[in-house]
Scaffold this motif. Structure first.
Motif, PDB file in Angstrom:
ATOM      1  N   ALA A   1       0.831  -1.214   0.000  1.00 18.38           N
ATOM      2  CA  ALA A   1       0.000   0.000   0.000  1.00 18.38           C
ATOM      3  C   ALA A   1       0.861   1.258   0.000  1.00 18.38           C
ATOM      4  CB  ALA A   1      -0.918  -0.011   1.224  1.00 18.38           C
ATOM      5  N   ALA A   2       2.097   1.116  -0.498  1.00 14.62           N
ATOM      6  CA  ALA A   2       3.032   2.244  -0.414  1.00 14.62           C
ATOM      7  C   ALA A   2       3.241   2.941  -1.757  1.00 14.62           C
ATOM      8  CB  ALA A   2       4.374   1.754   0.137  1.00 14.62           C
ATOM      9  N   GLY A   3       2.415   2.622  -2.736  1.00  7.73           N
ATOM     10  CA  GLY A   3       2.610   3.224  -4.065  1.00  7.73           C
ATOM     11  C   GLY A   3       2.272   4.710  -4.043  1.00  7.73           C
ATOM     12  N   ARG A   4       2.665   5.388  -5.134  1.00 10.04           N
ATOM     13  CA  ARG A   4       2.469   6.847  -5.164  1.00 10.04           C
ATOM     14  C   ARG A   4       1.078   7.229  -5.670  1.00 10.04           C
ATOM     15  NH1 ARG A   4       7.683   6.804  -8.178  1.00 10.04           N
ATOM     16  NH2 ARG A   4       9.345   7.047  -6.640  1.00 10.04           N
TER      17      ARG A   4
ATOM     18  N   VAL B   1       7.165   0.979   6.994  1.00 13.63           N
ATOM     19  CA  VAL B   1       7.170   2.193   6.161  1.00 13.63           C
ATOM     20  C   VAL B   1       8.247   2.035   5.093  1.00 13.63           C
ATOM     21  CG1 VAL B   1       7.365   4.712   6.148  1.00 13.63           C
ATOM     22  CG2 VAL B   1       6.398   3.534   8.157  1.00 13.63           C
ATOM     23  N   GLN B   2       7.834   2.094   3.841  1.00 11.15           N
ATOM     24  CA  GLN B   2       8.781   1.856   2.749  1.00 11.15           C
ATOM     25  C   GLN B   2       9.722   3.039   2.567  1.00 11.15           C
ATOM     26  OE1 GLN B   2       7.012   0.356  -0.867  1.00 11.15           O
ATOM     27  NE2 GLN B   2       8.875   0.711  -2.057  1.00 11.15           N
ATOM     28  N   ASP B   3      10.979   2.713   2.346  1.00 13.63           N
ATOM     29  CA  ASP B   3      11.969   3.731   2.002  1.00 13.63           C
ATOM     30  C   ASP B   3      11.776   4.052   0.521  1.00 13.63           C
ATOM     31  OD1 ASP B   3      14.179   5.096   1.181  1.00 13.63           O
ATOM     32  OD2 ASP B   3      15.644   3.545   1.748  1.00 13.63           O
TER      33      ASP B   3
ATOM     34  N   TYR C   1      12.101   2.170  -5.092  1.00 13.85           N
ATOM     35  CA  TYR C   1      10.682   2.145  -5.438  1.00 13.85           C
ATOM     36  C   TYR C   1      10.345   0.921  -6.289  1.00 13.85           C
ATOM     37  CZ  TYR C   1       6.033   3.827  -6.403  1.00 13.85           C
ATOM     38  OH  TYR C   1       4.673   3.923  -6.466  1.00 13.85           O
ATOM     39  N   GLY C   2       9.091   0.525  -6.198  1.00 16.33           N
ATOM     40  CA  GLY C   2       8.590  -0.580  -7.015  1.00 16.33           C
ATOM     41  C   GLY C   2       8.133  -1.738  -6.130  1.00 16.33           C
ATOM     42  N   THR C   3       7.294  -2.599  -6.704  1.00 10.59           N
ATOM     43  CA  THR C   3       6.737  -3.712  -5.920  1.00 10.59           C
ATOM     44  C   THR C   3       7.839  -4.626  -5.396  1.00 10.59           C
ATOM     45  OG1 THR C   3       6.370  -4.815  -8.045  1.00 10.59           O
ATOM     46  CG2 THR C   3       4.462  -3.730  -7.027  1.00 10.59           C
ATOM     47  N   GLY C   4       8.921  -4.771  -6.185  1.00  9.27           N
ATOM     48  CA  GLY C   4      10.042  -5.625  -5.745  1.00  9.27           C
ATOM     49  C   GLY C   4      10.785  -4.985  -4.588  1.00  9.27           C
TER      50      GLY C   4
ATOM     51  N   TYR D   1      -1.895  -4.408 -17.487  1.00 10.42           N
ATOM     52  CA  TYR D   1      -1.490  -5.577 -16.701  1.00 10.42           C
ATOM     53  C   TYR D   1      -0.221  -6.205 -17.241  1.00 10.42           C
ATOM     54  CZ  TYR D   1      -5.979  -5.209 -14.441  1.00 10.42           C
ATOM     55  OH  TYR D   1      -7.041  -4.740 -13.719  1.00 10.42           O
ATOM     56  N   GLY D   2       0.567  -6.774 -16.329  1.00 14.49           N
ATOM     57  CA  GLY D   2       1.764  -7.496 -16.740  1.00 14.49           C
ATOM     58  C   GLY D   2       1.382  -8.696 -17.595  1.00 14.49           C
ATOM     59  N   ARG D   3       2.165  -8.929 -18.633  1.00 12.82           N
ATOM     60  CA  ARG D   3       1.890 -10.051 -19.551  1.00 12.82           C
ATOM     61  C   ARG D   3       2.596 -11.305 -19.034  1.00 12.82           C
ATOM     62  NH1 ARG D   3      -1.012  -5.881 -20.972  1.00 12.82           N
ATOM     63  NH2 ARG D   3      -0.845  -5.144 -23.105  1.00 12.82           N
TER      64      ARG D   3
ATOM     65  N   VAL E   1       6.185  -9.748 -18.093  1.00 11.55           N
ATOM     66  CA  VAL E   1       6.728  -8.516 -18.669  1.00 11.55           C
ATOM     67  C   VAL E   1       5.651  -7.441 -18.601  1.00 11.55           C
ATOM     68  CG1 VAL E   1       7.836  -7.486 -20.675  1.00 11.55           C
ATOM     69  CG2 VAL E   1       8.105  -9.934 -20.234  1.00 11.55           C
ATOM     70  N   GLU E   2       6.031  -6.266 -18.112  1.00 16.06           N
ATOM     71  CA  GLU E   2       5.068  -5.173 -17.969  1.00 16.06           C
ATOM     72  C   GLU E   2       4.573  -4.696 -19.333  1.00 16.06           C
ATOM     73  OE1 GLU E   2       3.653  -4.062 -14.905  1.00 16.06           O
ATOM     74  OE2 GLU E   2       4.560  -6.036 -14.701  1.00 16.06           O
ATOM     75  N   HIS E   3       3.356  -4.169 -19.347  1.00 16.17           N
ATOM     76  CA  HIS E   3       2.723  -3.747 -20.609  1.00 16.17           C
ATOM     77  C   HIS E   3       3.571  -2.723 -21.360  1.00 16.17           C
ATOM     78  CE1 HIS E   3       1.413   0.189 -19.046  1.00 16.17           C
ATOM     79  NE2 HIS E   3       1.484  -0.448 -17.893  1.00 16.17           N
TER      80      HIS E   3
ATOM     81  N   ALA F   1      -2.974 -12.512 -17.774  1.00 17.41           N
ATOM     82  CA  ALA F   1      -2.415 -11.292 -17.186  1.00 17.41           C
ATOM     83  C   ALA F   1      -1.990 -11.590 -15.754  1.00 17.41           C
ATOM     84  CB  ALA F   1      -3.467 -10.194 -17.187  1.00 17.41           C
ATOM     85  N   ASN F   2      -1.000 -10.852 -15.299  1.00 14.84           N
ATOM     86  CA  ASN F   2      -0.565 -10.985 -13.904  1.00 14.84           C
ATOM     87  C   ASN F   2      -1.537 -10.219 -13.008  1.00 14.84           C
ATOM     88  OD1 ASN F   2       0.926 -11.186 -11.522  1.00 14.84           O
ATOM     89  ND2 ASN F   2       2.210  -9.415 -12.035  1.00 14.84           N
ATOM     90  N   THR F   3      -2.051 -10.870 -11.989  1.00 14.85           N
ATOM     91  CA  THR F   3      -2.965 -10.185 -11.055  1.00 14.85           C
ATOM     92  C   THR F   3      -2.186  -9.435  -9.987  1.00 14.85           C
ATOM     93  OG1 THR F   3      -3.058 -12.021  -9.486  1.00 14.85           O
ATOM     94  CG2 THR F   3      -4.655 -12.058 -11.313  1.00 14.85           C
TER      95      THR F   3
HETATM   96  C1  UD1 Z   1       1.405  -4.432 -10.930  1.00 17.02           C
HETATM   97  C2  UD1 Z   1       2.271  -5.529 -11.571  1.00 17.02           C
HETATM   98  C3  UD1 Z   1       1.583  -5.977 -12.850  1.00 17.02           C
HETATM   99  C4  UD1 Z   1       0.204  -6.495 -12.544  1.00 17.02           C
HETATM  100  C5  UD1 Z   1      -0.620  -5.440 -11.797  1.00 17.02           C
HETATM  101  C6  UD1 Z   1      -1.920  -6.077 -11.322  1.00 17.02           C
HETATM  102  C7  UD1 Z   1       4.614  -5.115 -11.010  1.00 17.02           C
HETATM  103  C8  UD1 Z   1       5.905  -4.591 -11.488  1.00 17.02           C
HETATM  104  N1  UD1 Z   1       3.594  -4.996 -11.857  1.00 17.02           N
HETATM  105  O1  UD1 Z   1       1.386  -3.334 -11.833  1.00 17.02           O
HETATM  106  O2  UD1 Z   1       2.349  -7.011 -13.471  1.00 17.02           O
HETATM  107  O3  UD1 Z   1      -0.470  -6.862 -13.752  1.00 17.02           O
HETATM  108  O4  UD1 Z   1       0.106  -4.949 -10.648  1.00 17.02           O
HETATM  109  O5  UD1 Z   1      -2.791  -5.143 -10.720  1.00 17.02           O
HETATM  110  O6  UD1 Z   1       4.544  -5.651  -9.912  1.00 17.02           O
HETATM  111  N2  UD1 Z   1       3.370  -0.376  -4.252  1.00 17.02           N
HETATM  112  C9  UD1 Z   1       4.130  -0.321  -3.091  1.00 17.02           C
HETATM  113  N3  UD1 Z   1       5.404   0.136  -3.166  1.00 17.02           N
HETATM  114  C10 UD1 Z   1       5.963   0.530  -4.338  1.00 17.02           C
HETATM  115  C11 UD1 Z   1       5.191   0.467  -5.506  1.00 17.02           C
HETATM  116  C12 UD1 Z   1       3.894   0.010  -5.444  1.00 17.02           C
HETATM  117  O7  UD1 Z   1       3.641  -0.682  -2.003  1.00 17.02           O
HETATM  118  O8  UD1 Z   1       7.126   0.935  -4.308  1.00 17.02           O
HETATM  119  C13 UD1 Z   1       1.979  -0.862  -4.161  1.00 17.02           C
HETATM  120  C14 UD1 Z   1       0.938   0.110  -4.701  1.00 17.02           C
HETATM  121  O9  UD1 Z   1       0.407   0.925  -3.670  1.00 17.02           O
HETATM  122  C15 UD1 Z   1      -0.134  -0.834  -5.256  1.00 17.02           C
HETATM  123  C16 UD1 Z   1       0.616  -2.123  -5.588  1.00 17.02           C
HETATM  124  O10 UD1 Z   1       1.867  -2.027  -4.958  1.00 17.02           O
HETATM  125  O11 UD1 Z   1      -1.138  -1.095  -4.302  1.00 17.02           O
HETATM  126  C17 UD1 Z   1       0.810  -2.304  -7.081  1.00 17.02           C
HETATM  127  O12 UD1 Z   1       1.498  -1.184  -7.590  1.00 17.02           O
HETATM  128  P1  UD1 Z   1       1.052  -0.506  -8.958  1.00 17.02           P
HETATM  129  O13 UD1 Z   1       1.945   0.648  -9.196  1.00 17.02           O
HETATM  130  O14 UD1 Z   1      -0.402  -0.242  -8.980  1.00 17.02           O
HETATM  131  O15 UD1 Z   1       1.404  -1.662  -9.979  1.00 17.02           O
HETATM  132  P2  UD1 Z   1       0.834  -1.877 -11.445  1.00 17.02           P
HETATM  133  O16 UD1 Z   1       1.477  -0.916 -12.380  1.00 17.02           O
HETATM  134  O17 UD1 Z   1      -0.640  -1.899 -11.444  1.00 17.02           O
END
Ligand code: UD1
Ligand code: CA
Length: 425
Positions: free
Chosen positions: A19-22, A75-77, A81-84, A138-140, A152-154, A164-166
């Motif tokens: 839940a740390a996305g922008r 709390v994410q630093d 950035y990014g899901t990874g 969505y990721g392929r 692979v991202e779109h 698609a990746n969920t």
């Molecule tokens: C992501 C997936 C994509 C997938 C899609 C499904 C990756 C790289 N891509 O893309 O393959 O099809 O979800 O919905 O994983 N977040 C953090 N920290 C971060 C970045 C994001 O906590 O540094 C959180 C966001 O708040 C969000 C979630 O992770 O709730 C997903 O991030 P988002 O940027 O929406 O990913 P997508 O581009 O949708």
């Protein structure tokens, strides 16, 4: 009704909600995870569901930290950035257990879908759905036969694939070490999805778990959110009809993710059930009524608003009555135009038309207790705190400020005087 009892809580299953996305694609008033979804914030709904499946952690950023109450927050630093990057930070602080990662922007995701992924074999399991029509973001899932080669991202792979990746990804304990090897890519982010290639290189097994798209669609934009709000009602209505309740027109009834409905309930059209509502057998809900946080077994409506409390079996709450933080006991009647706040209404009592419980003095709310078999005359005001004993009778039109004993008859209004013909006065 909505919670499937076959879901088994597993203390060794850790669940990380991202839940740390922008929320950069979301032009809403706040972060998308804090957006209300039929009355409940998306993140709170996910936490409640994930808590039924395993031990929940949540990755937040500084903007949402204060707004989210949870005792396992990280709390994410934001320099990474990014899901990874989010999962890397989690892994660096945690013991090694199986980890289910859930994006915080999947409001349709329920316990059954989470459990399906956790029950699928594989060192890594990717929750996939058939590629939705129209949605590009969505990721392929790149397959080679029945083997997942990569995600692979779109933006790097325009062409759509079958799946698609969920974003729901299970990483079993023995594969967690791969997380630290995820690297920043050309977009400057660290993608969790790159774990698939790492797993393949390490000779680990990558499984896929196919999920129904109406449980795993996500939202990045307000438009997508609006679509999911509609889709959620379709899901919730489908489950409501399985409860054995009677709906005169279910397309005009609105539910919350946690609405519970027993067999034998009847619901007329144009009703709205907010979060925390239980409709018990015997409840009869008449048209244009609104509910939240309550247990209802009696008859309610039309045009009633039950904000929180309970409406017992055989009781009646009628037209233009608002009940807030109050319990209405068996057989009690409040049939027309009343406000009942912070009160208990005893068995078989009758609250007349236009009665108002005055529970608020501008600063504090006070309690009112009405016993059994009480008659509160129409158009009376009860100034709380006040207590009315069993079988008391309160004459109509009074402003009652003092407690009234059981069996007492009370009257609290100026006596009428008829002063003769108009021309003589
Ligand atoms: C992501 C997936 C994509 C997938 C899609 C499904 C990756 C790289 N891509 O893309 O393959 O099809 O979800 O919905 O994983 N977040 C953090 N920290 C971060 C970045 C994001 O906590 O540094 C959180 C966001 O708040 C969000 C979630 O992770 O709730 C997903 O991030 P988002 O940027 O929406 O990913 P997508 O581009 O949708
Ligand atoms: Ca997303």
């Amino acid at each position: 009704m909505f919670y499937n009892k076959s879901i088994i809580y597993n203390i060794f299953m850790k669940i990380l909600i991202l839940a740390a996305g922008r929320s950069s694609r979301f032009n809403g008033a706040c972060s998308k995870v804090l957006t209300k979804f039929w009355g409940v914030r998306v993140v709170d709904m996910l936490i409640a569901r994930a808590n039924n499946v395993g031990q929940t952690y949540i990755m937040v950023n500084e903007n949402v930290d204060k707004a989210i109450k949870h005792n396992r927050k990280i709390v994410q630093d934001m320099n990474n950035y990014g899901t990874g990057a989010a999962v890397q930070q989690y892994v660096s602080n945690m013991e090694e257990d199986d980890l289910l990662v859930i994006p915080g922007d999947l409001p349709l995701l329920d316990e059954a879908a989470m459990q399906k992924v956790t029950n699928t074999p594989g060192d890594i399991v990717i929750g996939v759905m058939r590629m939705p029509e129209g949605a590009e973001q969505y990721g392929r899932i790149i397959m080679e036969g029945d083997h997942v080669k990569a995600i692979v991202e779109h933006r790097f792979h325009e062409e759509k694939t079958q799946f698609a990746n969920t974003g729901v990804i299970l990483i079993r304990k023995n594969a967690l070490h791969l997380i630290k090897d995820l690297k920043k890519n050309s977009s400057g982010e660290i993608y969790l999805t790159d774990i698939v290639q790492l797993a393949n290189q390490a000779g680990l097994q990558v499984g896929i778990s196919s999920l129904l798209y109406n449980c795993v669609l996500g939202f990045n934009t307000v438009d997508e959110l609006n679509q999911l709000l509609q889709l959620a009602q379709i899901n919730w209505r489908n489950r409501a009809v399985e409860s054995g309740a009677v709906f005169y027109d279910i397309s005009k009834v609105y539910f919350s993710y946690d609405t519970k409905i027993e067999q034998g309930v009847v619901v007329e059209p144009n009703c709205y059930f907010g979060p925390g509502v239980v409709l018990k057998s015997g409840a009869y809900i008449k048209t244009f009524s609104v509910f939240s946080d309550c247990v209802v077994s009696g008859a309610v409506g039309p045009f009633a608003h039950i904000k929180s409390g309970s409406i017992a079996h055989g009781s009646q709450v009628g037209a233009f009555v608002e009940v807030s933080k109050s319990d209405v006991a068996q057989g009690a009647k409040i049939k027309h135009l009343a406000y009942i706040g912070n009160a208990k209404i005893g068995e078989n009592s009758n609250v007349g038309a236009g009665v108002v419980v005055c529970n608020y003095d501008g600063k504090n709310k006070s309690e009112t207790e009405i016993g059994k078999n009480v008659m509160v005359g129409a158009n009376s005001s009860l100034i709380a705190p006040i207590s009315i004993g069993d079988s008391a009778f309160l004459a109509a039109g009074g402003v009652y400020t003092k407690n009234i004993e059981e069996m007492e008859f009370a009257i609290a209004r100026a006596r009428q005087e008829n002063k003769g013909k108009k021309q003589d006065v």
